[in-house]
Scaffold this motif. Sequence first.
Motif, mmCIF file in Angstrom:
data_model
loop_
_atom_site.group_PDB
_atom_site.id
_atom_site.type_symbol
_atom_site.label_atom_id
_atom_site.label_comp_id
_atom_site.label_asym_id
_atom_site.label_seq_id
_atom_site.Cartn_x
_atom_site.Cartn_y
_atom_site.Cartn_z
ATOM 1 N N VAL A 1 -8.245 13.631 -0.540
ATOM 2 C CA VAL A 1 -7.505 14.348 0.498
ATOM 3 C C VAL A 1 -7.266 13.453 1.709
ATOM 4 C CG1 VAL A 1 -9.596 15.362 1.526
ATOM 5 C CG2 VAL A 1 -7.396 16.498 1.826
ATOM 6 N N SER A 2 -8.235 12.586 2.046
ATOM 7 C CA SER A 2 -8.053 11.670 3.177
ATOM 8 C C SER A 2 -6.953 10.654 2.887
ATOM 9 C CB SER A 2 -9.365 10.941 3.483
ATOM 10 O OG SER A 2 -9.804 10.204 2.357
ATOM 11 N N GLU A 3 -6.805 10.274 1.620
ATOM 12 C CA GLU A 3 -5.768 9.319 1.234
ATOM 13 C C GLU A 3 -4.383 9.962 1.290
ATOM 14 O OE1 GLU A 3 -8.817 6.948 -1.798
ATOM 15 O OE2 GLU A 3 -7.231 8.213 -2.614
ATOM 16 N N ILE A 4 -4.309 11.263 1.016
ATOM 17 C CA ILE A 4 -3.028 11.977 1.093
ATOM 18 C C ILE A 4 -2.529 12.010 2.532
ATOM 19 C CG2 ILE A 4 -1.883 14.203 0.766
ATOM 20 C CD1 ILE A 4 -3.827 14.765 -1.527
ATOM 21 N N VAL A 5 -3.399 12.412 3.458
ATOM 22 C CA VAL A 5 -2.953 12.581 4.845
ATOM 23 C C VAL A 5 -2.688 11.248 5.547
ATOM 24 C CG1 VAL A 5 -4.095 14.814 5.086
ATOM 25 C CG2 VAL A 5 -5.337 12.749 5.711
ATOM 26 N N ASN A 6 -3.359 10.179 5.123
ATOM 27 C CA ASN A 6 -3.165 8.866 5.761
ATOM 28 C C ASN A 6 -2.097 8.030 5.080
ATOM 29 O OD1 ASN A 6 -5.143 8.993 7.898
ATOM 30 N ND2 ASN A 6 -6.714 8.876 6.326
ATOM 31 N N LEU A 7 -1.377 8.611 4.132
ATOM 32 C CA LEU A 7 -0.334 7.890 3.412
ATOM 33 C C LEU A 7 0.844 7.597 4.342
ATOM 34 C CD1 LEU A 7 -0.057 6.962 0.461
ATOM 35 C CD2 LEU A 7 1.232 9.052 0.011
ATOM 36 N N GLU A 8 1.256 6.326 4.407
ATOM 37 C CA GLU A 8 2.384 5.918 5.243
ATOM 38 C C GLU A 8 3.575 5.546 4.367
ATOM 39 O OE1 GLU A 8 1.308 2.914 8.071
ATOM 40 O OE2 GLU A 8 -0.680 3.778 8.437
ATOM 41 N N TRP A 9 4.780 5.612 4.948
ATOM 42 C CA TRP A 9 5.992 5.300 4.179
ATOM 43 C C TRP A 9 5.996 3.855 3.689
ATOM 44 C CZ3 TRP A 9 8.485 8.861 1.938
ATOM 45 C CH2 TRP A 9 8.697 10.107 2.525
ATOM 46 N N ARG A 10 5.375 2.957 4.435
ATOM 47 C CA ARG A 10 5.332 1.555 4.002
ATOM 48 C C ARG A 10 4.484 1.383 2.742
ATOM 49 N NH1 ARG A 10 0.735 -1.704 7.426
ATOM 50 N NH2 ARG A 10 -0.758 0.006 7.617
ATOM 51 N N ASP A 11 3.631 2.391 2.451
ATOM 52 C CA ASP A 11 2.775 2.321 1.266
ATOM 53 C C ASP A 11 3.467 2.818 0.002
ATOM 54 O OD1 ASP A 11 0.764 1.489 3.002
ATOM 55 O OD2 ASP A 11 0.093 3.539 3.379
ATOM 56 N N ILE A 12 4.605 3.491 0.158
ATOM 57 C CA ILE A 12 5.339 4.008 -1.003
ATOM 58 C C ILE A 12 6.293 2.904 -1.488
ATOM 59 C CG2 ILE A 12 6.792 5.862 -1.901
ATOM 60 C CD1 ILE A 12 4.152 6.884 -0.869
ATOM 61 N N LEU A 13 5.951 2.283 -2.590
ATOM 62 C CA LEU A 13 6.761 1.183 -3.133
ATOM 63 C C LEU A 13 7.691 1.764 -4.193
ATOM 64 C CD1 LEU A 13 3.841 -1.409 -3.479
ATOM 65 C CD2 LEU A 13 5.263 -0.910 -1.473
ATOM 66 N N PHE A 14 8.857 2.250 -3.743
ATOM 67 C CA PHE A 14 9.776 2.946 -4.655
ATOM 68 C C PHE A 14 10.247 2.036 -5.788
ATOM 69 C CE2 PHE A 14 10.189 5.603 -0.825
ATOM 70 C CZ PHE A 14 10.114 6.872 -1.379
ATOM 71 N N ALA A 15 10.580 0.782 -5.480
ATOM 72 C CA ALA A 15 11.115 -0.119 -6.502
ATOM 73 C C ALA A 15 10.100 -0.405 -7.601
ATOM 74 C CB ALA A 15 11.569 -1.434 -5.849
ATOM 75 N N GLU A 16 8.820 -0.484 -7.238
ATOM 76 C CA GLU A 16 7.767 -0.799 -8.212
ATOM 77 C C GLU A 16 7.116 0.443 -8.796
ATOM 78 O OE1 GLU A 16 4.991 -3.701 -6.617
ATOM 79 O OE2 GLU A 16 6.479 -4.268 -5.103
ATOM 80 N N HIS A 17 7.465 1.619 -8.268
ATOM 81 C CA HIS A 17 6.842 2.893 -8.676
ATOM 82 C C HIS A 17 5.322 2.822 -8.524
ATOM 83 C CE1 HIS A 17 10.805 3.743 -10.468
ATOM 84 N NE2 HIS A 17 10.472 4.991 -10.194
ATOM 85 N N LYS A 18 4.902 2.348 -7.352
ATOM 86 C CA LYS A 18 3.480 2.249 -7.046
ATOM 87 C C LYS A 18 3.226 2.768 -5.637
ATOM 88 C CE LYS A 18 2.530 -1.794 -9.964
ATOM 89 N NZ LYS A 18 2.104 -3.214 -9.982
ATOM 90 N N ILE A 19 1.963 3.118 -5.383
ATOM 91 C CA ILE A 19 1.522 3.525 -4.054
ATOM 92 C C ILE A 19 0.372 2.615 -3.654
ATOM 93 C CG2 ILE A 19 0.582 5.384 -2.627
ATOM 94 C CD1 ILE A 19 1.731 7.383 -4.603
ATOM 95 N N HIS A 20 0.480 2.035 -2.464
ATOM 96 C CA HIS A 20 -0.576 1.157 -1.958
ATOM 97 C C HIS A 20 -1.533 2.000 -1.112
ATOM 98 C CE1 HIS A 20 -1.681 -2.800 0.347
ATOM 99 N NE2 HIS A 20 -2.714 -2.224 -0.246
ATOM 100 N N ILE A 21 -2.743 2.193 -1.589
ATOM 101 C CA ILE A 21 -3.763 2.953 -0.857
ATOM 102 C C ILE A 21 -4.553 1.962 -0.016
ATOM 103 C CG2 ILE A 21 -5.720 4.523 -1.028
ATOM 104 C CD1 ILE A 21 -3.073 5.652 -2.056
#
Length: 575
Positions: free
Chosen positions: A423-443
């Motif tokens: 849950v802490s990772e969900i709320v602290n997720l930033e747009w820079r962490d969403i790697l749309f081209a690679e289909h990955k999320i940087h936690i």
Amino acid sequence: MTLSIRKIEHKGAFRIGIFFEKNYAIQQQLKGIGAVYSRTFQCWYIDYNKVAYQQLKTLFPDLQIQQPVAGETSSRDLPPIAKSELQLGLHPSVNNPEHITKVDSLAQKLRLELLPNLGKYWVFKIRYVQSVVNQLKLVKGVYWHATYKVYMAMRNPKVKEAVERILEVSDFFPEDYLEKEVVFEGKSIVLRSHQEDVKWMEVYVPPLLALLEKVKRISMVRYSKPNACFLLPASPAVYEALVAHFEPHRVVIQSELPNGYLNKRNIINKKQIDLARTKSQLFSTVPEPAHRFVSNYVDTLMAVNYSPSTIRTYTQQFLQFLRDFEYRDPKDITYKETVRYLASLMERGLSATSGHSMVNALLFYYNQVEQIPGYELKLPRPKKEKKLPSVLTMEECLLLFRVVENPKHKLLLLIGYGAGLRVSEIVNLEWRDILFAEHKIHIRNAKGKKDRMVMLPYSIVSSLEYYKQTYQTKKYVFEGQFAGEPYSTRSVQEVMRMALQKSGLEKKATVHTLRHSFATHLLENGTDIRYIQQFLGHSSIKTTTVYTHISASAVSKIQSPLDRIAEQNHQKKLE
């Protein structure tokens, strides 16, 4: 330790309020009989009935009965609680022996009270009457404010007419509809310097609900219990924000700050706020004899860059240890005394998890704070209970997601399950962490201060892009009340709770249950457990192997030897 009790009215019913100095062992015992903590009364409570009272009396024979508190619904009839409802004052004929019928208006029975407006809402208080509350719930534009225990009604003519009809009153709400601002003529907010830390300024607000609520909505605000005031960063930008917030209400900002006190460098980031809030909360409960020990302890924890939650947990355990030893110097407490103390905690019902926390807290103090040369503290570790995590099936997850209509709420649950996030990772997720081209999320900076890469589910990419265009959040994917601030973990858990209730599922589940379900479903689908370990961010494979015990498909393939004997016997009969 002696416990005291008194009758309280909480959440629309009578309860037995249990008051005592903070003690983890007693808390565990109370949880065992179903007790719950009330932030409103700052006590634990159980149902007000004969069975609950007897359970409490069995655990704590030396209970003391408190006198009623002025202004609080209570009575002196706790001692005979084990007798009958008639003696408890719950029977209608009690306090009215002549059966005289007194006719009161509904407003009098409800103790109806109008409070100052809050933004676009009228605010009013009533006593809990189920039939009235059920009718209020059906009025669009009316809701219950759980923090202040009041009802909020949209300042609208139709809402006014509907609510006044339910309450059986006329002209109760003024006709100050939404186009009019609430004015607090002659009221002022006082600003003073904060002696403990000049980066903050003390903000004293008049005790009016509308003004208090508005201050709470300002970014980076926190409350100081010792000073009985709000604290805000002492910067010119924050001062200007205060003036802008309260100018429409004609509230005067009265500054008693010294010249040059406001500094633009005093803007504080989220980590600083979390650490400052944690430190303030901890020291508000520390008595004078323990202050020097706890101060050194907290300073060392912060110096080694522990998270606010770890600082809070370790310090609370260490403070409990000091309290139980009557604030003796920890260096004078012998090894045998410490072992005997841990044994007594287990005997009183302390969970193994809490026991481990206590051991870790003590080891940190002796090893890191005192740094005694050649000193070794080998404490016995309480054996931890092996509990299997709660898991939802794929069908139950789908049902859960379908009942959530709010796009933001649905997306945060989907991404929590689809990527196996805490849950802490969900709320602290930033747009820079969403790697749309690679289909990955940087936690980033997750539990244990570790980074990891997880999957971005293909099925939510389009929804995520649409959400970004619609909500236009800049930094955090899921923003809270204030722009630039993350959504609170408590709000996410509330979203999950409401979805679970609406879905009709009877399983107990939290947002973390979605993470467990993610891992279990991957395992059932044949994913190598080492990959699952990396997705979840577990340091040890042993932590991940718990999911092998709850994988439905894996268990279903294993045949009991009894079934094999039965099959062989059946086959012989056919031959």
